[in-house]
Design a protein around this motif. Structure first.
Motif, PDB file in Angstrom:
ATOM      1  N   LEU A  80      -1.330  -8.400  -2.664  1.00 10.63           N
ATOM      2  CA  LEU A  80      -2.675  -7.919  -2.373  1.00 10.63           C
ATOM      3  C   LEU A  80      -3.732  -8.803  -3.038  1.00 10.63           C
ATOM      4  N   ALA A  81      -3.433  -9.281  -4.244  1.00  8.58           N
ATOM      5  CA  ALA A  81      -4.382 -10.142  -4.962  1.00  8.58           C
ATOM      6  C   ALA A  81      -4.641 -11.444  -4.207  1.00  8.58           C
TER       7      ALA A  81
ATOM      8  N   PRO B 279       5.180  -6.771  -7.283  1.00 11.63           N
ATOM      9  CA  PRO B 279       5.057  -7.752  -6.186  1.00 11.63           C
ATOM     10  C   PRO B 279       4.009  -7.362  -5.138  1.00 11.63           C
ATOM     11  N   THR B 280       3.843  -6.056  -4.904  1.00 12.10           N
ATOM     12  CA  THR B 280       2.840  -5.596  -3.933  1.00 12.10           C
ATOM     13  C   THR B 280       1.438  -5.930  -4.408  1.00 12.10           C
TER      14      THR B 280
ATOM     15  N   LYS C 233     -10.694  -8.163  -7.911  1.00  9.52           N
ATOM     16  CA  LYS C 233     -10.824  -6.895  -7.174  1.00  9.52           C
ATOM     17  C   LYS C 233      -9.605  -6.009  -7.415  1.00  9.52           C
ATOM     18  N   VAL C 234      -8.438  -6.627  -7.445  1.00 15.49           N
ATOM     19  CA  VAL C 234      -7.216  -5.851  -7.692  1.00 15.49           C
ATOM     20  C   VAL C 234      -7.249  -5.251  -9.100  1.00 15.49           C
ATOM     21  N   LEU C 235      -7.750  -6.028 -10.076  1.00 13.98           N
ATOM     22  CA  LEU C 235      -7.849  -5.518 -11.445  1.00 13.98           C
ATOM     23  C   LEU C 235      -8.797  -4.326 -11.523  1.00 13.98           C
TER      24      LEU C 235
END
Length: 609
Positions: A255-256, A250-251, A263-265
């Protein structure tokens, strides 16, 4: 003319300030071994400031570093890395600005290269024995500076970038052209969405590779932990990964939404790279404390960073598919291709050195990182948590729905238990009507049994997960098939109390292969028909929320508890024959009660209709 002179003075002043800042930081932190922020200054000047400022600053820092009271060879190695690092930044700064994920890897590796170069020069200068001894005196510094730059680079780089963007109007003359161009493109890049099929295919490929890594890690690492540390209890450590995945996902999703899925990936892939390095490096050291530290660090990092990799990737793919009216095929591709990497680590470990496995995963991870870096964003509208929040008021009163979640995920928890513990069953051997635990697998046939045990399960999931069924009782058939299969296995265990079969262990391993195929089939059937089953007991407005509740509370949380209970009980009882019989019998009894409950609910529903 005056303008040019002013700019040159400003450039010299900026260079002098950077040199002064670097040397002040060097002096302040000199009592602390391994703490050196000089590379950070070089990184900032190389990325954001003009080339002449960056080069002049690096040369000044390098010359003044010679005055520090340290080993002259170490100073020369440090200066060499400083210059090479700066040259790389100056040449590739535009690429690095657009793909900061490369910097997050480049900075700690460059810091680590200082001591690596020192080792080579020391061996060349003093000989192998003395050179290696000198290297060992600085080894702790290498670990400190490596992990320090792993942590501070992503955080501080972004802060400095934001600061420089805010003061651009006053001091833009000292910025390099690449950084100015990057600032201009930043806003447009955020809104840019690609509808090209090639970008969609690249995203699919990255998802499949992520699934390959996940399945291979869950399969091979438990096996290697036991054979490396010669202790079956190390298997319990793998539970760290799914627990972290449950709570950290969930965090990453939140953030995504703030910084973008792609960017998260990229962050996840870099974190996963370090996780794999730590995990597989632990299998290469003979220092038990260091090996344990690396192993548990690797498991924790893997659980944290793999948590967002698949769900966020799938959300990106679904966004493209919905926008272009395409049928979602993520589950299909994951089931067909996800297990193809699985046999390779086992075979490499058996026939060659474990170090090659680290290289294998590094190559796969580098490919994955490159796919994320060079691919364009195909994400438009988010689809995770796209629900009607008011529907929870009515759904929470639907007892049939929550009972259905409990029943289905009881069986799914058992299948997840097999994902982690299948290797445990292959470390068991029958001797004199008893089960004994071994911690080594030296027979080629046993390795092949283990590999095909995993493959048969995933192969069954690939086949039956992609077949359409019209029979509404498929769900119950899968549960019944599971119970019958476990009952047959219990019968074999009971018979082994009294009968000494010839080739007992080969019979046992063959039974495991057949059971894995059956359990893979049952898992695929339950998952395949789950959505259809929920649609029959919840309204259309409640369906999206129902699937999320099932995934979070059922598939992730409850099934994890069931799997953990089975796993821990088997380890605590040291997989004794009697404990195995009692545990499996308990599963069958509870499962039978739940299956009858499931049938009664379905029949009652038909009567109401």
């Amino acid at each position: 003319m005056n303008r040019n002179i002013s700019n040159k003075i400003l450039d010299l002043t900026s260079s002098a300030m950077m040199i002064s800042l670097a040397m002040c930081l060097k002096l302040i932190f000199s009592p602390l071994p391994g703490v050196d922020l000089t590379l950070l200054i070089i990184l900032l000047t190389g990325l954001f400031l003009k080339s002449n400022i960056s080069i002049l600053s690096t040369i000044g820092i390098s010359l003044l570093s010679l005055l520090m009271p340290v080993d002259i060879i170490l100073s020369i190695c440090t200066i060499t890395i400083y210059l090479l690092f700066n040259i790389s930044l100056v040449i590739f700064k535009y690429f690095l600005l657009r793909n900061k994920i490369v910097i997050y890897v480049m900075a700690p590796i460059s810091a680590l290269m200082i001591t690596s170069l020192y080792l080579l020069v020391s061996i060349f200068t003093y000989g192998r024995t003395e050179g290696y001894s000198l290297y060992l005196t600085h080894l702790h510094e290498a670990y400190i500076i490596f992990f320090m730059y792993c942590l501070i680079t992503p955080f501080l780089l972004k802060q400095f970038e934001n600061l420089l963007i805010k003061i651009e109007g006053r001091y833009s003359s000292i910025y390099n052209k690449s950084f100015k161009k990057y600032i201009e493109e930043s806003e447009s890049n955020i809104l840019k969405i690609s509808d090209k099929k090639i970008n969609y295919n690249i995203q699919l490929a990255s998802m499949i590779i992520s699934m390959m890594i996940l399945i291979s890690y869950f399969s091979f690492v438990p096996y290697k932990m036991v054979t490396k540390f010669e202790d079956i209890n190390y298997l319990a450590a793998i539970i760290i990964v799914p627990i972290l995945m449950l709570f950290v996902t969930p965090t990453w999703i939140k953030l995504a939404k703030k910084i973008g899925n792609l960017k998260v990936l990229k962050i996840n892939s870099i974190g996963l790279l370090f996780a794999l390095i730590c995990t597989f490096s632990s299998f290469e050291t003979n220092n038990l404390s260091l090996a344990n530290g690396l192993l548990f660090t690797g498991l924790i990092l893997f659980g944290i960073f793999v948590a967002g990799l698949l769900p966020i990737n799938i959300e990106i793919i679904k966004s493209y598919e919905r926008r272009n009216s395409l049928k979602n095929k993520t589950a299909k591709y994951n089931s067909i291709y996800g297990f193809l990497l699985l046999p390779i680590p086992f075979l490499m470990d058996y026939y060659s050195k474990s170090l090659y496995i680290l290289f294998l995963f590094l190559i796969v991870m580098i490919i994955l990182i490159c796919l994320f870096i060079f691919n364009q964003n195909i994400m438009s509208d988010g689809n995770v948590l796209n629900i009607n929040k008011d529907s929870f008021k009515t759904l929470k009163t639907n007892k049939k729905f929550f009972i259905e979640i409990f029943i289905q995920n009881y069986f799914i928890g058992f299948f997840k238990f097999l994902d982690w513990s299948l290797v445990l069953f292959f470390f068991l051997k029958f001797e004199n009507n008893k089960i004994i635990i071994t911690t080594q697998i030296n027979e080629t046939s046993l390795i092949l049994f283990l590999i095909f045990g995993f493959i048969s399960k995933y192969f069954a999931q690939a086949i039956f997960g992609n077949i359409k069924f019209k029979n509404n009782n498929v769900n119950r058939i899968a549960m019944f098939l599971t119970l019958i299969s476990v009952t047959a296995f219990i019968s074999f265990l009971i018979s082994s109390y009294y009968i000494n079969y010839s080739n007992m262990n080969n019979i046992y391993y063959s039974i495991l292969l057949i059971l894995m195929f059956i359990f893979g089939t049952a898992y695929a059937l339950i998952e395949k028909t789950k959505a259809k089953r929920f649609k029959s007991i919840v309204s259309d407005d409640e369906f999206s929320l129902a699937m999320i509740i099932d995934h979070v509370m059922g598939n992730a949380f409850f099934s994890l508890i069931i799997a953990s209970i089975f796993f821990i009980i088997i380890l605590l009882t040291q997989a004794s024959l009697l404990a195995m019989i009692i545990l499996m019998s308990s599963f069958v009894i509870i499962g039978s009660i739940l299956l009858v409950t499931n049938s009664l609910l379905k029949n009652k529903q038909k009567e109401n209709i």
